[in-house]
Design a protein around this motif. Structure first.
Motif, PDB file in Angstrom:
ATOM      1  N   VAL A  63     -11.307 -19.870  -7.132  1.00 14.89           N
ATOM      2  CA  VAL A  63     -10.582 -18.647  -6.792  1.00 14.89           C
ATOM      3  C   VAL A  63      -9.162 -19.034  -6.390  1.00 14.89           C
ATOM      4  O   VAL A  63      -8.957 -19.859  -5.489  1.00 14.89           O
ATOM      5  N   THR A  65      -4.897 -17.675  -5.711  1.00 12.90           N
ATOM      6  CA  THR A  65      -3.892 -16.620  -5.581  1.00 12.90           C
ATOM      7  C   THR A  65      -2.701 -17.062  -6.403  1.00 12.90           C
ATOM      8  O   THR A  65      -2.006 -18.013  -6.036  1.00 12.90           O
ATOM      9  N   ASP A 104      -7.325 -13.892  -7.315  1.00 14.52           N
ATOM     10  CA  ASP A 104      -7.749 -12.892  -6.328  1.00 14.52           C
ATOM     11  C   ASP A 104      -6.676 -11.830  -6.075  1.00 14.52           C
ATOM     12  O   ASP A 104      -6.868 -10.920  -5.265  1.00 14.52           O
ATOM     13  N   ALA A 111     -10.219 -10.631  -4.039  1.00 11.03           N
ATOM     14  CA  ALA A 111     -10.992 -11.855  -3.823  1.00 11.03           C
ATOM     15  C   ALA A 111     -12.479 -11.600  -4.038  1.00 11.03           C
ATOM     16  O   ALA A 111     -13.182 -12.394  -4.684  1.00 11.03           O
ATOM     17  N   SER A 112     -12.971 -10.483  -3.509  1.00 11.43           N
ATOM     18  CA  SER A 112     -14.389 -10.139  -3.705  1.00 11.43           C
ATOM     19  C   SER A 112     -14.691  -9.933  -5.181  1.00 11.43           C
ATOM     20  O   SER A 112     -15.727 -10.401  -5.693  1.00 11.43           O
ATOM     21  N   ALA A 114     -13.109 -11.268  -7.678  1.00 11.55           N
ATOM     22  CA  ALA A 114     -13.020 -12.559  -8.356  1.00 11.55           C
ATOM     23  C   ALA A 114     -14.322 -13.330  -8.226  1.00 11.55           C
ATOM     24  O   ALA A 114     -14.825 -13.909  -9.206  1.00 11.55           O
ATOM     25  N   VAL A 128     -12.714 -21.967  -3.048  1.00  8.40           N
ATOM     26  CA  VAL A 128     -11.728 -20.941  -2.713  1.00  8.40           C
ATOM     27  C   VAL A 128     -10.449 -21.652  -2.290  1.00  8.40           C
ATOM     28  O   VAL A 128     -10.388 -22.237  -1.211  1.00  8.40           O
ATOM     29  N   GLN A 134      -7.809 -12.948   2.229  1.00  8.03           N
ATOM     30  CA  GLN A 134      -8.513 -12.922   0.948  1.00  8.03           C
ATOM     31  C   GLN A 134      -9.450 -14.113   0.784  1.00  8.03           C
ATOM     32  O   GLN A 134     -10.504 -14.010   0.155  1.00  8.03           O
ATOM     33  N   ALA A 138     -13.410 -13.817   0.087  1.00  9.28           N
ATOM     34  CA  ALA A 138     -14.076 -14.517  -1.013  1.00  9.28           C
ATOM     35  C   ALA A 138     -15.300 -15.270  -0.509  1.00  9.28           C
ATOM     36  O   ALA A 138     -16.373 -15.251  -1.137  1.00  9.28           O
TER      37      ALA A 138
END
Length: 447
Positions: A63, A65, A104, A111-112, A114, A128, A134, A138
């Motif tokens: 995950v 950003t 995310d 994030a959730s 993803a 992560v 975020q 996650a």
């Protein structure tokens, strides 16, 4: 003496000599030897890593950003490319873990989403690599879906049994900051958001919100450190001279909400020739800080001090197990960078573009999940998580950074220490003229 007597004397002397030699040999041959301590890692750690028992369809979700303009949580998206290096090392050893990345979008909902997308793809665990709310969202979603999750760059407040962090603990960071400030009695805080531990003794504070421009803040800070003179007041008598502050600050703690904002403060302070040590939070060791400092023509020279667990590139120069582990990792970085067909995690650029930033933490997170999958002999997330809870790893297992013990949620064993910025090119990564010249070393450069 008769001939007979001389002969007898010679025989006796010869026998005595033989006895003496025999005694010496016996003592020598039977003397207990001091056992040499075995080196826990071979003289060279191989670039290729083997994972016997790993299922052929084993996959790991990452995950991220995405963004390069200071988006919260994006400061590690280049460092996270170390995951590519680990996957390639296992591939060269005969195993083929697959990496699947999801953006995310810098939000908790993103994030959730993803993590749910990765679960639908059948990943056996997630890494992560973002920070902030975020990242915690996650991890929470991974817990709900039964996915083991490793967070290299953030410390969850209430981790599930299947959630681990390899980031240094807050207490360890706090201790390292106090160590960096040893002997400093008049500490000035210059801040633009961000947080510092309450135990760090601050004598005075300058906040960016109290100034129209960052340059004005830097000028006032330079006056407080004695590096600039205080101009005479507007209503002072004619001919009044500028003065130097009586008890100048002997260190500046710089704090900001993001690495990019931290860079603005650091560069402004440098432009005003602030000469005392600038003590910076963990964000200074991110690729985002190094890149932004170069963009603003800041410098790694001077007295920039941050905190981090011992495990940066300079570790490869050590003649011990961890040094060989880091050396093998950097050899793999050079090898992977030389293949233009190998892309980054988001598959939109060659890995070589981010080779300067790929770090040990993301690499070691992949190593841990792959080793757990091999130990479990399964890609079932519940079995991988259960196996990982029983394992610990070191350089002999392929780690590039410090040892990790996954029997506890905070897996990092190493303490955080002060590290010092250096513009020196260690020559351990692929040559890249576009890469910033900043490396963090565990001891300051000699004057």
């Amino acid at each position: 003496m008769s001939s007979r007597s001389r002969l007898i004397a010679l025989i006796i002397a010869g026998v005595a000599a033989i006895v003496v030699v025999a005694i010496v040999l016996t003592v020598t041959l039977n003397r207990p030897k001091v056992a040499s301590r075995p080196d826990p890692v071979a003289a060279t750690v191989p670039v290729a890593l083997k994972a016997d028992g790993l299922p052929k369809d084993f996959s790991i979700g990452v995950v991220l950003t995405l963004g390069r303009s200071g988006e919260p949580g994006s400061e590690y998206n280049r460092a996270a490319q170390g995951a590519i290096v680990a996957a390639q090392r296992f591939a060269r050893g005969g195993s083929t873990p697959t990496l699947s990345a999801q953006n995310d979008r810098g939000t908790e909902d993103g994030a959730s989403a993803a993590v749910r997308a990765l679960a639908e793809q059948g990943v056996s665990g997630v890494i992560v690599t973002s920070t902030g709310p975020q990242a915690l969202a996650a991890a929470k979603t991974a817990e709900e879906l039964g996915l083991p999750a490793i967070l290299p760059y953030v410390e969850p407040s209430d981790p599930a049994p299947t959630t681990w962090t390899t980031r240094p603990s807050g207490a360890s960071v706090e201790t390292a900051l106090q160590t960096a400030l040893t002997g400093k009695n008049r500490v000035l805080l210059v801040e633009d958001g961000g947080q510092i531990p309450a135990s760090v003794a601050i004598s005075q504070t300058l906040s960016l919100g109290g100034f129209e421009e960052v340059t004005a803040l830097a000028q006032e800070a330079a006056i407080r450190t004695g590096d600039q003179l205080r101009p005479a007041a507007e209503d002072a008598p004619a001919g009044a001279e500028s003065t130097r502050i009586a008890e100048p600050a002997d260190a500046v703690v710089v704090s900001a909400a993001t690495p990019q904002r931290l860079v603005r403060l650091v560069q402004a302070l440098q432009s005003r020739d602030v000469s005392v040590p600038l003590i910076l939070p963990e964000g200074a060791t991110t690729p985002a800080f190094a890149y932004s400092l170069a963009e603003l023509d800041g410098t790694a020279a001077g007295q920039l001090v941050s905190v981090a667990p011992a495990g940066g590139d300079a570790t490869a120069l050590q003649k011990d197990a961890q040094g060989r582990g880091m050396s093998a990792f950097l050899s793999a970085v050079r090898l992977v960078s030389g293949d233009p067909a190998i892309k980054n995690l988001s598959d939109d650029a060659p890995f070589s573009a981010d080779a300067w930033a790929a770090d040990a933490r993301s690499h070691d997170a992949v190593v841990a999940l792959v080793r757990a999958g091999a130990a479990a002999g399964s890609g079932d997330p519940s079995k991988v998580g259960a196996a990982l809870r029983t394992l610990s790893f070191g350089p002999g297992d392929g780690l590039a950074g410090p040892e990790l013990d996954f029997s506890r949620a905070a897996a990092l064993s190493a303490e955080t220490i002060p590290v010092y910025a250096s513009p020196q090119d260690l020559g351990l990564r692929p040559p890249d003229e576009a890469a910033p010249r900043l490396v963090w070393v565990p001891a300051p450069a000699s004057p």
